[in-house]
Design a protein around this motif. Sequence first.
Motif, PDB file in Angstrom:
ATOM      1  N   VAL A 168      33.605  35.170  19.448  1.00  0.00           N
ATOM      2  CA  VAL A 168      33.357  36.302  18.547  1.00  0.00           C
ATOM      3  C   VAL A 168      34.225  36.105  17.308  1.00  0.00           C
ATOM      4  O   VAL A 168      35.453  36.024  17.407  1.00  0.00           O
ATOM      5  CB  VAL A 168      33.652  37.647  19.237  1.00  0.00           C
ATOM      6  N   VAL A 169      33.547  36.003  16.145  1.00  0.00           N
ATOM      7  CA  VAL A 169      34.233  35.666  14.893  1.00  0.00           C
ATOM      8  C   VAL A 169      34.036  36.770  13.857  1.00  0.00           C
ATOM      9  O   VAL A 169      33.182  37.641  14.014  1.00  0.00           O
ATOM     10  CB  VAL A 169      33.723  34.312  14.341  1.00  0.00           C
ATOM     11  N   ASN A 170      34.820  36.702  12.793  1.00  0.00           N
ATOM     12  CA  ASN A 170      34.722  37.703  11.733  1.00  0.00           C
ATOM     13  C   ASN A 170      33.444  37.546  10.914  1.00  0.00           C
ATOM     14  O   ASN A 170      33.018  36.432  10.615  1.00  0.00           O
ATOM     15  CB  ASN A 170      35.943  37.620  10.816  1.00  0.00           C
ATOM     16  N   ALA A 171      32.880  38.688  10.538  1.00  0.00           N
ATOM     17  CA  ALA A 171      31.595  38.722   9.823  1.00  0.00           C
ATOM     18  C   ALA A 171      31.598  37.882   8.559  1.00  0.00           C
ATOM     19  O   ALA A 171      30.636  37.166   8.276  1.00  0.00           O
ATOM     20  CB  ALA A 171      31.243  40.165   9.485  1.00  0.00           C
ATOM     21  N   SER A 172      32.686  37.942   7.802  1.00  0.00           N
ATOM     22  CA  SER A 172      32.744  37.225   6.518  1.00  0.00           C
ATOM     23  C   SER A 172      32.798  35.715   6.706  1.00  0.00           C
ATOM     24  O   SER A 172      32.584  34.960   5.753  1.00  0.00           O
ATOM     25  CB  SER A 172      33.958  37.692   5.718  1.00  0.00           C
TER      26      SER A 172
END
Length: 360
Positions: free
Chosen positions: A111-115
């Motif tokens: 799970v990674v950051n949207a940006s």
Amino acid sequence: MIKNIALAEHHIALGAKMVPFAGFNMPVQYSGINDEHETVRTAVGVFDVSHMGEFILKGEKAMDLIQKISSNDVSKLYDGKIQYAYIPNETGGIVDDFLTYRIDKQTYLLVVNASNIEKDWNWISKYNTYGVEMKDISDKTSLFAVQGPKAAEALQSLTDIELAEMEYYTFRKGTFANVSNVLVSATGYTGAGGFEIYVANEDAKKVWNAIFEAGAAYGIKPIGLGARDTLRLEMGFCLYGNDIDEHTSPFAAGLGWVTKFTSDFVNSKNLKAEKENGVSQKLVGFEMLERGIPRHDYEIVDADGNKIGRVTSGTQSPTLKKSIGLGYVDAAFAKEGTDIYISIRNQAVKAVVKKAPFVK
């Protein structure tokens, strides 16, 4: 081009103020940041954080690939366990911070950051010399963070997973709101406890409505990104793009605790040397002693007005009713209790270095 999350129209109907954030049209507030903040600290609130990125990595060598790109030791994970880490770049900075979920020995959810979805995908792909099958499910997945001390009680009627018994940083798969194969995790970005619900977009509205029905008796409310920011700051949690980025040293950022030199990961030799030599600056928490709100990139100075660092995040804490912030300062000023000054409109406004979390 700004993307919409699955329930964007629903949030507009709920009266949310929408803003562009990380390439997505996102709800920033509904009833107001202070009210929403208080709801999460004392009862239960729901954030739609469906803008986050999700990758599935599968195969015999999936763990080897994650070990290569992750600062942490993935071999310590067991089925149902989650790990926080960062992705180091080749020049001493941070590509992103992320979570690894071990589904089974050969299957992992990242799970990674949207940006950073595209950037992370390209980075991991570059190191995928292991033949690992990679799948980006970000656009198909909705994610609701149900946070607050009453979260377990409010959600329990919707699932056969024993929520109150779930340990921090673990997850379970099960039926939730009559939808099968829902992933429920216990990580949280608010310090108030709670759960994350991962569902397919086509089930998002049904699950969202069920959560609000089940939580009605507990004062449940929708919460925007504005309160998410004030809540995470009271805990001293880093936000990628503010407190950590491509140029930030993980040791300066206080991420030594998730830097494990048990395997050879990207840039590990240089990072090991940096750990041994020490860093010239450190990320610290601080509390304002005088009136003024510290903003991102404001200068931090000493008593004589010499620049000693910069603010990375700052806000008025709804719980403490005073301004707090995070920022990098020269190592000599990093000790708790040290007086520092924030340059606000050419005025040196007094603050004091404070160990996070600001709210216990």
